[in-house]
Design a protein around this motif. Structure first.
Motif, PDB file in Angstrom:
ATOM      1  N   GLY A 148       0.817  -1.208   0.000  1.00 14.76           N
ATOM      2  CA  GLY A 148       0.000   0.000   0.000  1.00 14.76           C
ATOM      3  C   GLY A 148       0.853   1.261   0.000  1.00 14.76           C
ATOM      4  N   SER A 149       0.561   2.161   0.941  1.00  9.46           N
ATOM      5  CA  SER A 149       1.294   3.438   1.004  1.00  9.46           C
ATOM      6  C   SER A 149       2.199   3.501   2.228  1.00  9.46           C
ATOM      7  N   GLU A 150       2.717   2.339   2.651  1.00 14.43           N
ATOM      8  CA  GLU A 150       3.604   2.293   3.815  1.00 14.43           C
ATOM      9  C   GLU A 150       4.844   3.162   3.617  1.00 14.43           C
ATOM     10  N   VAL A 151       5.205   3.850   4.667  1.00 10.95           N
ATOM     11  CA  VAL A 151       6.471   4.588   4.704  1.00 10.95           C
ATOM     12  C   VAL A 151       7.513   3.671   5.349  1.00 10.95           C
ATOM     13  N   GLY A 152       8.701   3.611   4.789  1.00  9.96           N
ATOM     14  CA  GLY A 152       9.758   2.802   5.370  1.00  9.96           C
ATOM     15  C   GLY A 152      10.166   1.610   4.544  1.00  9.96           C
ATOM     16  N   ARG A 153       9.718   1.541   3.300  1.00  9.91           N
ATOM     17  CA  ARG A 153      10.115   0.447   2.413  1.00  9.91           C
ATOM     18  C   ARG A 153      11.587   0.573   2.031  1.00  9.91           C
ATOM     19  N   GLU A 154      12.043   1.786   1.839  1.00  9.75           N
ATOM     20  CA  GLU A 154      13.426   2.030   1.438  1.00  9.75           C
ATOM     21  C   GLU A 154      14.205   2.618   2.604  1.00  9.75           C
ATOM     22  N   PHE A 155      15.459   2.240   2.731  1.00 13.45           N
ATOM     23  CA  PHE A 155      16.307   2.759   3.805  1.00 13.45           C
ATOM     24  C   PHE A 155      16.355   4.294   3.774  1.00 13.45           C
ATOM     25  N   GLU A 156      16.311   4.851   2.564  1.00 18.96           N
ATOM     26  CA  GLU A 156      16.388   6.307   2.427  1.00 18.96           C
ATOM     27  C   GLU A 156      15.222   7.002   3.135  1.00 18.96           C
ATOM     28  N   GLU A 157      14.059   6.362   3.150  1.00 13.74           N
ATOM     29  CA  GLU A 157      12.893   6.973   3.800  1.00 13.74           C
ATOM     30  C   GLU A 157      13.093   7.051   5.311  1.00 13.74           C
ATOM     31  N   LEU A 158      13.667   5.994   5.890  1.00 10.58           N
ATOM     32  CA  LEU A 158      13.949   6.006   7.325  1.00 10.58           C
ATOM     33  C   LEU A 158      15.024   7.036   7.655  1.00 10.58           C
ATOM     34  N   ARG A 159      16.028   7.119   6.817  1.00 15.03           N
ATOM     35  CA  ARG A 159      17.085   8.109   7.027  1.00 15.03           C
ATOM     36  C   ARG A 159      16.513   9.525   6.994  1.00 15.03           C
ATOM     37  N   GLU A 160      15.589   9.758   6.080  1.00 15.13           N
ATOM     38  CA  GLU A 160      14.998  11.091   5.956  1.00 15.13           C
ATOM     39  C   GLU A 160      14.218  11.457   7.219  1.00 15.13           C
ATOM     40  N   ILE A 161      13.523  10.491   7.808  1.00 17.09           N
ATOM     41  CA  ILE A 161      12.812  10.763   9.063  1.00 17.09           C
ATOM     42  C   ILE A 161      13.807  11.116  10.161  1.00 17.09           C
ATOM     43  N   ILE A 162      14.836  10.283  10.318  1.00 18.20           N
ATOM     44  CA  ILE A 162      15.832  10.513  11.370  1.00 18.20           C
ATOM     45  C   ILE A 162      16.502  11.878  11.200  1.00 18.20           C
ATOM     46  N   ASP A 163      16.786  12.237   9.964  1.00 18.61           N
ATOM     47  CA  ASP A 163      17.439  13.525   9.707  1.00 18.61           C
ATOM     48  C   ASP A 163      16.603  14.707  10.200  1.00 18.61           C
ATOM     49  N   ARG A 164      15.285  14.538  10.248  1.00 19.85           N
ATOM     50  CA  ARG A 164      14.403  15.632  10.634  1.00 19.85           C
ATOM     51  C   ARG A 164      14.050  15.622  12.125  1.00 19.85           C
ATOM     52  N   VAL A 165      14.514  14.607  12.836  1.00 27.65           N
ATOM     53  CA  VAL A 165      14.233  14.517  14.273  1.00 27.65           C
ATOM     54  C   VAL A 165      15.302  15.296  15.040  1.00 27.65           C
ATOM     55  N   HIS A 166      14.880  16.106  15.997  1.00 27.98           N
ATOM     56  CA  HIS A 166      15.827  16.933  16.745  1.00 27.98           C
ATOM     57  C   HIS A 166      16.710  16.085  17.662  1.00 27.98           C
ATOM     58  N   HIS A 167      16.095  15.168  18.415  1.00 31.53           N
ATOM     59  CA  HIS A 167      16.854  14.351  19.366  1.00 31.53           C
ATOM     60  C   HIS A 167      17.228  13.011  18.721  1.00 31.53           C
ATOM     61  N   LYS A 168      18.175  13.097  17.771  1.00 29.27           N
ATOM     62  CA  LYS A 168      18.589  11.906  17.031  1.00 29.27           C
ATOM     63  C   LYS A 168      19.226  10.853  17.925  1.00 29.27           C
ATOM     64  N   GLU A 169      19.735  11.279  19.087  1.00 23.79           N
ATOM     65  CA  GLU A 169      20.369  10.324  19.994  1.00 23.79           C
ATOM     66  C   GLU A 169      19.372   9.306  20.547  1.00 23.79           C
ATOM     67  N   LEU A 170      18.073   9.593  20.399  1.00 25.22           N
ATOM     68  CA  LEU A 170      17.037   8.681  20.884  1.00 25.22           C
ATOM     69  C   LEU A 170      16.452   7.818  19.770  1.00 25.22           C
ATOM     70  N   MET A 171      17.042   7.891  18.569  1.00 21.73           N
ATOM     71  CA  MET A 171      16.478   7.194  17.412  1.00 21.73           C
ATOM     72  C   MET A 171      17.339   6.030  16.950  1.00 21.73           C
ATOM     73  N   GLY A 172      16.672   4.975  16.485  1.00 20.56           N
ATOM     74  CA  GLY A 172      17.347   3.824  15.911  1.00 20.56           C
ATOM     75  C   GLY A 172      16.424   3.144  14.915  1.00 20.56           C
ATOM     76  N   VAL A 173      16.851   1.966  14.440  1.00 20.51           N
ATOM     77  CA  VAL A 173      16.086   1.202  13.451  1.00 20.51           C
ATOM     78  C   VAL A 173      16.009  -0.254  13.865  1.00 20.51           C
ATOM     79  N   CYS A 174      14.854  -0.862  13.622  1.00 20.08           N
ATOM     80  CA  CYS A 174      14.678  -2.308  13.760  1.00 20.08           C
ATOM     81  C   CYS A 174      14.514  -2.872  12.359  1.00 20.08           C
ATOM     82  N   LEU A 175      15.414  -3.761  11.966  1.00 15.76           N
ATOM     83  CA  LEU A 175      15.359  -4.371  10.634  1.00 15.76           C
ATOM     84  C   LEU A 175      14.572  -5.670  10.715  1.00 15.76           C
TER      85      LEU A 175
END
Length: 274
Positions: A148-175
């Motif tokens: 469907g219209s899921e966000v997060g299919r491509e690694f670049e989409e997750l990176r773009e979210i993290i880049d826009r988060v102020h407190h990046k130290e609290l962010m990670g990824v589950c593969l």
């Protein structure tokens, strides 16, 4: 030692989950913070949490992973649903303070026709409204299959979210192995290439957990149907290569295969002998 567990029911509390994990030779586990198809959450029981923390220390259970409900959609077109997602996550993270130092995983959401750029911005906006340095939990974006219209299919989409988060130290990824396979990342024939791509786009320092699942569908199917280990298109050998890969082997692995406890116990033993 391999850190591996499965998804456990939280209905009877933390201590019960710890005992179920120990009974199947798991040294971690995942659980839903609340009704996965709704929004209701049980009241926290501080005494139960304290008993669990002691039990976990005695039995070397660590790096537990909380999973947000599936109903959480941070990039819904409906502003009321976005508010519900924000309120749910904020409440979940406050509850996670009872077990600090662990991780909280969520599906980024579906933009429902608004476009990937709008979806990414809504998700980042929600995280920026919630996250403060006072939280002691790492929030994980889960890799998605792309149905469907899921966000997060491509690694670049997750990176773009993290880049826009102020407190990046609290962010990670589950593969999620099923999801990345269904998204088109060939972890069977090119595992090193996929890991390199993840590192290049997101950074391996952001990879905090792996959902270990086989898939009922072929590569790039975009369908997200989990299968038991060795009963899908990814296969036992490929999944064993993942848990033993030098760059991945020290991460916690969480089975989300269609199993009950005896089936999980067999898969845990299988992966421990990889």
């Amino acid at each position: 030692m391999l850190t591996i567990g499965c998804h456990l029911s939280s209905a009877k509390g933390f201590l019960a989950m710890g005992k179920n994990a120990q009974a199947i030779d798991a040294n971690t586990f995942q659980f839903f913070t609340r009704n996965p198809r709704g929004t209701k959450a049980k009241a926290m029981d501080p005494a139960d949490v304290e008993r669990f923390l002691l039990f976990a220390e005695e039995h070397a259970i660590s790096r537990i992973l909380a999973h947000a409900p599936y109903t959480l959609n941070a990039c819904s077109a409906d502003p009321n649903l976005r508010i519900l997602a924000k309120d749910t996550m904020k409440d979940d993270l406050m509850r996670m303070e009872y077990t600090p130092g662990n991780c909280y995983n969520f599906h980024p959401g579906s933009h429902v026709g608004q476009g990937i750029e709008v979806g990414i911005q809504y998700i980042a906006d929600m995280l920026n409204e919630i996250l403060t340095p006072e939280f002691h939990t790492t929030v994980l974006l889960e890799t998605m299959a792309g149905k469907g219209s899921e966000v997060g299919r491509e690694f670049e989409e997750l990176r773009e979210i993290i880049d826009r988060v102020h407190h990046k130290e609290l962010m990670g990824v589950c593969l999620d192995t099923c999801h990345v396979w269904d998204a088109g990342y060939d972890i069977v024939h090119d595992l090193d290439g996929v890991i390199h791509r993840f590192d290049e786009v997101i950074g391996l320092h952001r990879l905090k957990a792996i959902h270990l699942n086989d898939s009922q569908n072929p590569l790039e199917a975009h369908k997200d149907r989990h299968a038991k280990i060795g009963e899908g298109f990814i296969g036992e050998d490929a999944l064993k290569r993942i848990v033993t890969h030098p760059l991945l082997k020290d991460l916690p692995f969480y089975l989300e295969t269609p199993n009950e406890l005896p089936g999980y116990a067999k898969e845990i033993a299988l992966m421990r002998n990889a």
